[in-house]
Scaffold this motif. Structure first.
Motif, PDB file in Angstrom:
ATOM      1  N   ALA A 105       0.829  -1.210   0.000  1.00 57.67           N
ATOM      2  CA  ALA A 105       0.000   0.000   0.000  1.00 57.67           C
ATOM      3  C   ALA A 105       0.867   1.266   0.000  1.00 57.67           C
ATOM      4  O   ALA A 105       0.391   2.353  -0.346  1.00 57.67           O
ATOM      5  N   TYR A 106       2.138   1.155   0.385  1.00 59.80           N
ATOM      6  CA  TYR A 106       3.098   2.257   0.209  1.00 59.80           C
ATOM      7  C   TYR A 106       3.858   2.107  -1.116  1.00 59.80           C
ATOM      8  O   TYR A 106       4.054   3.065  -1.854  1.00 59.80           O
ATOM      9  N   ASP A 107       4.296   0.883  -1.384  1.00 62.67           N
ATOM     10  CA  ASP A 107       5.149   0.658  -2.562  1.00 62.67           C
ATOM     11  C   ASP A 107       4.411   0.984  -3.860  1.00 62.67           C
ATOM     12  O   ASP A 107       5.010   1.502  -4.807  1.00 62.67           O
ATOM     13  N   HIS A 108       3.112   0.712  -3.856  1.00 60.39           N
ATOM     14  CA  HIS A 108       2.270   1.014  -5.014  1.00 60.39           C
ATOM     15  C   HIS A 108       2.415   2.485  -5.433  1.00 60.39           C
ATOM     16  O   HIS A 108       2.294   2.821  -6.608  1.00 60.39           O
ATOM     17  N   PHE A 109       2.650   3.345  -4.454  1.00 62.61           N
ATOM     18  CA  PHE A 109       2.795   4.777  -4.736  1.00 62.61           C
ATOM     19  C   PHE A 109       4.264   5.211  -4.777  1.00 62.61           C
ATOM     20  O   PHE A 109       4.562   6.405  -4.718  1.00 62.61           O
ATOM     21  N   GLY A 110       5.154   4.224  -4.821  1.00 58.67           N
ATOM     22  CA  GLY A 110       6.578   4.569  -4.915  1.00 58.67           C
ATOM     23  C   GLY A 110       7.145   5.167  -3.643  1.00 58.67           C
ATOM     24  O   GLY A 110       8.105   5.944  -3.684  1.00 58.67           O
ATOM     25  N   MET A 111       6.546   4.823  -2.514  1.00 54.97           N
ATOM     26  CA  MET A 111       6.980   5.449  -1.261  1.00 54.97           C
ATOM     27  C   MET A 111       8.082   4.671  -0.541  1.00 54.97           C
ATOM     28  O   MET A 111       8.568   5.117   0.496  1.00 54.97           O
ATOM     29  N   LEU A 112       8.446   3.492  -1.023  1.00 59.29           N
ATOM     30  CA  LEU A 112       9.526   2.749  -0.369  1.00 59.29           C
ATOM     31  C   LEU A 112      10.860   3.032  -1.074  1.00 59.29           C
ATOM     32  O   LEU A 112      10.886   3.538  -2.196  1.00 59.29           O
ATOM     33  N   GLY A 113      11.939   2.687  -0.411  1.00 53.14           N
ATOM     34  CA  GLY A 113      13.266   2.882  -0.996  1.00 53.14           C
ATOM     35  C   GLY A 113      14.264   3.267   0.085  1.00 53.14           C
ATOM     36  O   GLY A 113      13.897   3.396   1.255  1.00 53.14           O
ATOM     37  N   PRO A 114      15.521   3.441  -0.302  1.00 50.84           N
ATOM     38  CA  PRO A 114      16.569   3.717   0.694  1.00 50.84           C
ATOM     39  C   PRO A 114      16.477   5.102   1.326  1.00 50.84           C
ATOM     40  O   PRO A 114      17.234   5.392   2.258  1.00 50.84           O
ATOM     41  N   ALA A 115      15.558   5.950   0.845  1.00 47.66           N
ATOM     42  CA  ALA A 115      15.336   7.242   1.490  1.00 47.66           C
ATOM     43  C   ALA A 115      14.045   7.226   2.309  1.00 47.66           C
ATOM     44  O   ALA A 115      13.481   8.265   2.631  1.00 47.66           O
ATOM     45  N   THR A 116      13.568   6.025   2.639  1.00 44.13           N
ATOM     46  CA  THR A 116      12.330   5.883   3.415  1.00 44.13           C
ATOM     47  C   THR A 116      12.594   5.135   4.715  1.00 44.13           C
ATOM     48  O   THR A 116      13.285   4.111   4.715  1.00 44.13           O
ATOM     49  N   VAL A 117      12.009   5.665   5.800  1.00 46.90           N
ATOM     50  CA  VAL A 117      12.011   4.944   7.085  1.00 46.90           C
ATOM     51  C   VAL A 117      10.603   4.461   7.359  1.00 46.90           C
ATOM     52  O   VAL A 117       9.650   5.253   7.356  1.00 46.90           O
ATOM     53  N   MET A 118      10.456   3.163   7.605  1.00 48.81           N
ATOM     54  CA  MET A 118       9.180   2.606   8.029  1.00 48.81           C
ATOM     55  C   MET A 118       9.340   2.116   9.473  1.00 48.81           C
ATOM     56  O   MET A 118      10.175   1.237   9.755  1.00 48.81           O
ATOM     57  N   ALA A 119       8.554   2.710  10.360  1.00 51.41           N
ATOM     58  CA  ALA A 119       8.668   2.350  11.763  1.00 51.41           C
ATOM     59  C   ALA A 119       7.955   1.032  12.056  1.00 51.41           C
ATOM     60  O   ALA A 119       6.878   0.779  11.523  1.00 51.41           O
ATOM     61  N   HIS A 120       8.579   0.208  12.877  1.00 52.68           N
ATOM     62  CA  HIS A 120       8.014  -0.985  13.506  1.00 52.68           C
ATOM     63  C   HIS A 120       8.227  -2.282  12.721  1.00 52.68           C
ATOM     64  O   HIS A 120       9.036  -3.100  13.109  1.00 52.68           O
ATOM     65  N   CYS A 121       7.428  -2.569  11.670  1.00 47.73           N
ATOM     66  CA  CYS A 121       7.585  -3.808  10.901  1.00 47.73           C
ATOM     67  C   CYS A 121       7.592  -5.030  11.822  1.00 47.73           C
ATOM     68  O   CYS A 121       8.426  -5.922  11.696  1.00 47.73           O
ATOM     69  N   VAL A 122       6.662  -5.037  12.777  1.00 43.99           N
ATOM     70  CA  VAL A 122       6.544  -6.156  13.710  1.00 43.99           C
ATOM     71  C   VAL A 122       5.932  -7.372  13.007  1.00 43.99           C
ATOM     72  O   VAL A 122       6.314  -8.508  13.268  1.00 43.99           O
TER      73      VAL A 122
END
Lengths: 426, 426
Positions: free
Chosen positions: A248-265
């Motif tokens: 749901a983030y990647d679909h909009f190109g929001m992931l990558g090495p300039a992105t921090v995603m908190a938690h990922c539990v």
């Protein structure tokens, strides 16, 4: 040579790999124009003209990067942690964040936050503000004045939010553009970061627009991912087209090495592979994940996969800004996860926790978190004389116990960010 | 009236039940001859002649009871917590404890322990020494001088122990009798407690003899129970006649309301019923149980059954002496247990953690841990002015956040044990 060229003499310890720390007793850490020129047992002749700051028997370790912290939540840290994530947001967090529409309140609150962060072990931070542009700019002004290097986000939220803390999609996008224009070129150490709160708070339309903005201005991104089971289910309902929450983030190109995603539990195999492939940073927030009864993230797995991982205090899911406490908590919860969930994943070591707090999160800022040659020089001088023992300790043992006992009797004597000393004051 | 009769004026908070704390803003806590005469919104006329200590806007809470802590392990707190229990004992703990044969080392180490305990939130403690009688008596001398009230145990261990730290059964029993004779009548605040290390370290013969000694001198008992899975299995092998680990103590009459059993992480239904029926105290040690990868004890179940439960720092399985940290850890791990193990058992609340740290453990010492009339007056005056926030907080909110943030900016301003002020010093 300028003021950012000098030599720190003391017991220098830093992570050379996740598994190993290098310690040089009575060593010379050389800083040239804000960057490390290396650590030496004897001072090389070519640096003989640099001023030497003699730290005596104190420890010198890299500064810490707190890659997930909510500045407006600092005002209620340590309070009301009796709910799970979604109820906690609605009951505790959103009403507090709504107060930052009042700039006088923001002034009082952010003065305390910035002051305490300045005196903490943190030299770099990735920070959530609120959706309010004036308050977020005030926060950035205050963080710039600390001397720390930070990314700060005006939060975006256009759905599933209370009337007192919500924007329309258009307002949110426009406010974000206004904010970016306002702060452009304004700071030396403080940068904007695109900050969709999390998928439940952000419509697909707004997420798409934020993606355009981040591309247009070449900005990094921070958000939350797979923190809590109810949240994961909710995203599945909100974005039925997504194959996983991360999608749901990647679909909009929001992931990558300039992105921090908190938690990922609760990242499943697909989401983990997505994070790995895109080089997205995972901000591990062990205290918050315990206090909000979220769970324990499989950090060993992420490290084994060579993923980008750092630590976050996640105030006010976590109660305080201490990165030493965060390291200790990371080790402790990894042991409980090993015991209670999955004995395939070995607990983290204190060495690995130091690596996560320094190089792991620091690399989000570039060459940061190490004393190897060429790294920007963020350093802490630690006075551990208040932690008394009859034993003779090695330098590494002194670092190790400082992680667990920083709050008992440790003191940060000096602090440097990119070679500039931070005034610690009283 | 003597020096132990006075009035403390301030914001007085204490547990009136596990679920509820009573807070009286600007209240009067009256101490008459070391005991509470109650808390009043206005000072009753009959106490008008007592000296009033005005604590201003500070908080006044009951002193804490740390009912499981190892004094000799304080020297290596925060170090080497990379092993599970049995390996940790053999590799880290036993070699350190063997050093207490050297009284000069014990002098240096116990001076630090006693000094730090004096300045901590702890007013009462149940303490393990080592098997050495001279060092244990030295420890008792030092603890007596702090003004705290403690039980201290010379440890017994006659099997499965290294040559440097083991006794024969006869030596162990004889040394215990010598020690009890030595300290009889020697202290006002410091009492001996029979201390078989744990079943794996104590033969049945020695356990039987210790049972006779404890009955002869009417002494309490402390030991360890069901901390770690390997330990539980080992006891099953060592005492094939026992129906559960707890039975290996109960068989010798070692359980009861004058006994503290540390941990009880893996107590099954039979063992739990044994503990409940005998009124045995469970010392819950959340940080230790995480750091030694032991697990999480089902404290909610024990509370629901009306069992006697208190908190222990278990230094050096736990890294520090902070009972506030211990309370915060108790809440945090109970949430992880709820999330990861058993959603039948609700997480502990901060109110319940306060109750455990005060009344729960305090009751092992008699009427201790409350400010209700008739309780021995153990009190802490807390200065939380260093924990800054722009929010207006209720007195309970101030106590709540102090639990989580004591180490950030809290300060114990004054401390009283049974109505006597403890000198906190620098």
């Amino acid at each position: 040579m300028d003021a950012t060229s000098f030599v720190l003499k003391g017991n220098v310890c830093y992570s050379v790999s996740p598994q190993e720390a290098s310690c040089t007793a009575g060593g010379y850490l050389v800083c040239v124009e804000g960057k490390s020129a290396g650590v030496f047992a004897e001072l090389p002749e070519r640096f003989a003209s640099l001023p030497v700051i003699d730290c005596g028997d104190q420890l010198i370790v890299p500064g810490m990067s707190d890659i997930h912290v909510h500045a407006p939540q600092y005002a209620f840290r340590g309070l009301g942690m009796d709910l799970e994530l979604i109820d906690w947001l609605n009951t505790r967090t959103f009403p507090e964040e709504a107060r930052y529409a009042d700039l006088a309140y923001a002034e009082r609150a952010y003065s305390i936050f910035a002051d305490d962060l300045r005196r903490s072990a943190t030299t770099r931070a990735v920070v959530f503000g609120t959706l309010h542009v004036p308050a977020t700019e005030l926060l950035m002004d205050k963080l710039e004045a600390t001397g720390l290097i930070t990314y700060v986000g005006k939060v975006n939220m256009d759905r599933n939010s209370p009337d007192s803390l919500v924007e329309t999609s258009e307002q949110s996008a426009e406010a974000t553009r206004t904010w970016i224009a306002d702060v452009a070129g304004r700071y030396e150490r403080t940068r904007p970061i695109i900050t969709p709160r999390f998928t439940p708070s952000v419509t697909d339309d707004l997420m798409a627009e934020l993606s355009r903005i981040r591309a247009e201005f070449d900005l990094p991104v921070q958000s939350h991912l797979s923190e809590n089971l109810s949240e994961v289910e909710w995203v599945h309902e909100l974005c039925p087209w997504s194959s996983c929450y991360g999608d749901a983030y990647d679909h909009f190109g929001m992931l990558g090495p300039a992105t921090v995603m908190a938690h990922c539990v609760y990242s499943d195999n697909e989401e983990t592979e997505l994070l790995r492939r895109t080089g997205t940073y995972v901000a591990h927030c062990p205290q918050s994940n315990a206090q909000l009864a979220s769970g324990i993230a499989p950090i060993r797995r992420y490290l084994d996969l060579g993923m980008n991982v750092g630590l976050g205090t996640d105030v006010a899911g976590g109660a305080d800004l201490s990165m030493f406490r965060c390291m200790a908590d990371a080790v402790a919860v990894s042991k409980l996860r090993w015991r209670l969930v999955d004995q395939e994943l070995a607990p983290l070591t204190t060495q690995e926790a130091l690596w996560l707090a320094t190089v792991g999160g620091g690399s989000f800022f570039g060459k940061v978190g190490s004393f190897a040659e060429g790294y920007e020089l963020d350093a802490l001088v630690l006075d551990d004389s208040g932690i008394r023992t009859p034993r003779e300790l090695s330098d590494w043992e002194r670092v190790e116990r400082y992680v667990y006992l920083a709050e008992e009797g440790g003191r940060i004597a000096r602090k440097f960010v990119a070679g500039r000393e931070v005034e610690l004051g009283a």
